[in-house]
Write a protein that holds these residues in place. Sequence first.
Motif, PDB file in Angstrom:
ATOM      1  N   THR A  10       0.886  -1.133   0.233  1.00  0.00           N
ATOM      2  CA  THR A  10      -0.012   0.059   0.168  1.00  0.00           C
ATOM      3  C   THR A  10       0.759   1.531  -0.010  1.00  0.00           C
ATOM      4  OG1 THR A  10      -0.517   0.140   2.273  1.00  0.00           O
ATOM      5  CG2 THR A  10      -1.652  -1.091   1.216  1.00  0.00           C
ATOM      6  N   GLU A  11       2.274   1.002   0.199  1.00  0.00           N
ATOM      7  CA  GLU A  11       2.943   2.183   0.429  1.00  0.00           C
ATOM      8  C   GLU A  11       2.859   3.678  -0.696  1.00  0.00           C
ATOM      9  OE1 GLU A  11       6.651   3.040   2.669  1.00  0.00           O
ATOM     10  OE2 GLU A  11       6.873   1.451   1.014  1.00  0.00           O
ATOM     11  N   GLN A  12       3.065   2.114  -1.924  1.00  0.00           N
ATOM     12  CA  GLN A  12       3.660   3.956  -2.684  1.00  0.00           C
ATOM     13  C   GLN A  12       1.352   4.442  -3.829  1.00  0.00           C
ATOM     14  OE1 GLN A  12       6.134   4.594  -4.994  1.00  0.00           O
ATOM     15  NE2 GLN A  12       6.590   3.174  -3.203  1.00  0.00           N
ATOM     16  N   ASP A  13       0.759   3.118  -3.301  1.00  0.00           N
ATOM     17  CA  ASP A  13      -0.784   4.555  -3.586  1.00  0.00           C
ATOM     18  C   ASP A  13      -0.776   5.124  -2.339  1.00  0.00           C
ATOM     19  OD1 ASP A  13      -1.023   2.565  -5.973  1.00  0.00           O
ATOM     20  OD2 ASP A  13      -2.212   1.180  -4.587  1.00  0.00           O
ATOM     21  N   ALA A  61       1.097   8.304  -3.794  1.00  0.00           N
ATOM     22  CA  ALA A  61       0.421   8.781  -4.878  1.00  0.00           C
ATOM     23  C   ALA A  61      -1.026   9.155  -4.242  1.00  0.00           C
ATOM     24  CB  ALA A  61       0.417   7.554  -5.991  1.00  0.00           C
ATOM     25  N   PHE A  62      -1.815   8.622  -3.692  1.00  0.00           N
ATOM     26  CA  PHE A  62      -2.827   9.370  -3.888  1.00  0.00           C
ATOM     27  C   PHE A  62      -3.731   9.903  -2.286  1.00  0.00           C
ATOM     28  CE2 PHE A  62      -2.780   5.755  -6.928  1.00  0.00           C
ATOM     29  CZ  PHE A  62      -3.529   7.049  -7.756  1.00  0.00           C
ATOM     30  N   ASN A  63      -2.765   9.571  -1.475  1.00  0.00           N
ATOM     31  CA  ASN A  63      -3.124   9.699  -0.049  1.00  0.00           C
ATOM     32  C   ASN A  63      -1.953  10.646   0.336  1.00  0.00           C
ATOM     33  OD1 ASN A  63      -4.280  10.717   2.157  1.00  0.00           O
ATOM     34  ND2 ASN A  63      -5.363   8.872   2.893  1.00  0.00           N
ATOM     35  N   PRO A  64      -1.505  11.817  -0.020  1.00  0.00           N
ATOM     36  CA  PRO A  64      -0.215  12.154   0.553  1.00  0.00           C
ATOM     37  C   PRO A  64      -0.131  12.795   2.220  1.00  0.00           C
ATOM     38  CG  PRO A  64      -0.914  13.184  -1.804  1.00  0.00           C
ATOM     39  CD  PRO A  64      -1.725  12.084  -1.222  1.00  0.00           C
ATOM     40  N   GLN A  65      -1.612  13.229   2.207  1.00  0.00           N
ATOM     41  CA  GLN A  65      -1.388  13.639   3.857  1.00  0.00           C
ATOM     42  C   GLN A  65      -1.694  12.686   4.612  1.00  0.00           C
ATOM     43  OE1 GLN A  65      -3.206  14.303   1.127  1.00  0.00           O
ATOM     44  NE2 GLN A  65      -3.613  17.149   0.565  1.00  0.00           N
ATOM     45  N   GLY A  66      -2.657  11.700   4.429  1.00  0.00           N
ATOM     46  CA  GLY A  66      -2.765  10.731   4.997  1.00  0.00           C
ATOM     47  C   GLY A  66      -0.952   9.935   5.476  1.00  0.00           C
ATOM     48  N   ALA A  67      -0.664  10.261   4.311  1.00  0.00           N
ATOM     49  CA  ALA A  67       1.187   9.181   4.670  1.00  0.00           C
ATOM     50  C   ALA A  67       1.484  10.200   5.438  1.00  0.00           C
ATOM     51  CB  ALA A  67       1.503   8.716   3.428  1.00  0.00           C
ATOM     52  N   ALA A  68       1.272  11.650   5.359  1.00  0.00           N
ATOM     53  CA  ALA A  68       2.813  12.565   6.001  1.00  0.00           C
ATOM     54  C   ALA A  68       2.459  12.099   7.687  1.00  0.00           C
ATOM     55  CB  ALA A  68       2.521  13.865   6.019  1.00  0.00           C
ATOM     56  N   TYR A  69       0.497  12.056   7.587  1.00  0.00           N
ATOM     57  CA  TYR A  69      -0.043  11.727   8.832  1.00  0.00           C
ATOM     58  C   TYR A  69       0.756  10.591   9.484  1.00  0.00           C
ATOM     59  CZ  TYR A  69      -3.535  11.892  13.153  1.00  0.00           C
ATOM     60  OH  TYR A  69      -3.747  11.725  14.014  1.00  0.00           O
ATOM     61  N   ASN A  70       0.819   9.773   9.005  1.00  0.00           N
ATOM     62  CA  ASN A  70       1.509   8.646   9.286  1.00  0.00           C
ATOM     63  C   ASN A  70       2.919   8.735   9.435  1.00  0.00           C
ATOM     64  OD1 ASN A  70      -1.048   7.155   9.946  1.00  0.00           O
ATOM     65  ND2 ASN A  70      -0.929   6.473   7.886  1.00  0.00           N
TER      66      ASN A  70
END
Length: 782
Positions: free
Chosen positions: A195-198, A201-210
């Motif tokens: 799921t990391e690449q998705d 690509a599609f949820n950078p705010q969520g990735a940054a928050y995590n």
Amino acid sequence: MAEPIQRLPGNERLTGDSGEVRVFGIRHLSPSGAYHLTEFLDAVRPSAILVEGPSDASGLISQIVSKGVVPPIALLAYTSQLPVRTLLYPFADYSPEYQAFRWADRHGAACEFIDLPSGNALALHGLTSEEDSESRAEDRQQYAFRQRELYRRIAELSEEPDYEAYWERQFEHNSGDQAYRETISVFSVRMRELTEQDELAFNPQGAAYNEIREAYMRRRIQETLEAGHAPGDVVVVTGAHHASVLTGTNHVMTDRELAALSFTDTRLTLMPYTYYKLSSHSGYGAGNQAPAYFQLFWECLREGRLPELPNRYLSNLAARLRERGTYRSTASVIEAVRMAEALASLRSGSQPTWQDLRDAAVVCLGGGELSVIAEALARVDIGTVIGRLPEGVSQTPIQDDLARELRRLKLEKYKSPVAQSLELDLRENRRVQSESAAYLDLNRSILLHRLEILDIRFARKLPVRQDAASWAEHWTLQWSPETEIQAVESTLKGETLEVAAAYVIHERLLSISHIGEASRLIRAACLCDLPKAMNDAKRLLQTLAVDAGSFEHVAEAAFELSTIIRFSSIRKHETESLVPLLRQLFLRGALSVNEAANCNDDAAAPVLSAVRMLHALAQEHDGEVDGDVWLRELNRLATRDDRNPKLSGFSFAILLEQDAWAGEEVAREVSRRLSPGIPADLGAGWFEGLSMRNRYALLSRPLLWEHLDAYIQSLEDEQFRRSLVYLRRAFSAFEPRDKAAVADLLGGLWGAEDSSLHLQRPLSEEEKESLDELNDFDFEDL
């Protein structure tokens, strides 16, 4: 939002002489996770347990496990400024986090939350949602779709009906302690890789928050080690997604990075929760589909009797069916257990899953029909359990006040997720001795109205019979976690329900634009027993009444005052001072009714409603308002040809009720209104207004129907079609018995006997075609 924290090489590993920090990945609300975690803690005997959750709530852990607390409960974080934003952390008895708290309490181990403080979490959530709403919504939808597809593919490859069945069979039924932890660890790593690449690509705010959360959790782990706990004596309990990155050389948040994070002031409280809200049916993302089933799963695990789960589940289901009058034999239950076990063996499962048990129940207990057992299934799958918090456990002042009021007014039994009816008689009960008992229902009403104005949706008021409207109230009461959340939000308006309700009325008074709104607030203050707020609203109404308002607003204000005055003997409020204001508003409404009736059909509906209000008021307060002026103005409206015909017809109907016109005057007016040559929108529109009042008076006057018959027959085709717009509306509101009476009246005029019986016979094909043609006609073009 702060920039994503990068993983930097060379950071100190979270290890020491006694080994590495132990991370136990879990799924929230997992009974096997809770069971294996407890076994793991018994084996390693840690000195510190760190749990994913808001770090500023660590002080509440001791209260979560205090005596008298009955899960499910929830930890609620909320902003201290309006509008209120919240974060919720629910715990069931089978939550791994809750069992970690209990183990730490029993063994004297330190126990803390290690996730971002709620102030940072809510601030970052707010920034993320603002950005999403403007530019990232489509990307987030794409990310959610790809996630669903991944879960669907996992279920498909494992030959399971859905991902939940896959998870239960592979993880919840994993009986080996070490195997469970290792499997979760491997699963966490692989899912992150998938799921990391998705996510980037599609949820950078969520990735940054995590990334921010995980860097902060590593910081809290490091602080625990610096406090003197050996790495091998520290156990971290976290969601499986984070388990693989909380140790090793991953970046630890620095003081500078922490200071740079967005922050908002928050407060924390505990609240009872329900199994329904834990279920995915309520929309809670981290829930499970069947919390009551998993509670039974947990109980079997603790007792070492997991193989008995199918027997217990299906026996409970049969018992629920029996309670509702549907009986199933013991043989049927045994057959269902065997079928569930057979289904499990087909999928290489050692024991049936929840889905296997449901499928077997539908076949063996429902005869192949889900609808037969649907209600019983809901009770054994979801349940109606609601948690409980004892006095002294951290709650907001308004929660405490609500709890006290529910006890005082004997309403605690209504704290149930199942809707219950409550009928109130507001009159004094003279059969009891104490004053509190004599006015119990009245005080209940006051509380429920205060909750209503605060938008705390515990109670919903239903209409009652007209003859009991002043002293009877009928409510439907239903408790939910939203009730608690709404109560918490009201804390910002006052520390008690009374103060908060007064605050809401005061705020609304500041934004009032017309007298109708002011009168509604007077009534609301009366129902909530807030005399000061009632006086404030009355003064504002007097000020607004100086300027002329619309006819509808004047009528609404007068009607509300009338209702308050009628309630005065029940509600024990002084209302004599409202009578002069009522008289003034009524007179203004009466004198402006003819002007208001100069309108088109679209605007006639609110005017007609206002006429109804003022006439009801004139009858209710005969002698207090000038009824003669009202009837004089209605008479003017009924006879005028330059006003809306529907309103003129309605006024005429009121005058018929009052016997204000002699027989020959009635005949003359009907003849004038329904004579050949009168356009359909005037003649048929007038009849529509006439038909909206006192049908008995209409049916008792054959002369009226003679004129209506002659008038309709005199219309040309185009005018006839136009008249149907009004006649269809008029007769659509008639009861079947009234329509039959009309048919007999007209049948008598036409020389046809038993006309009402003809209406009940089947239509001929020709009649059906004519009716279809009429139904397909676009009346709006007229």
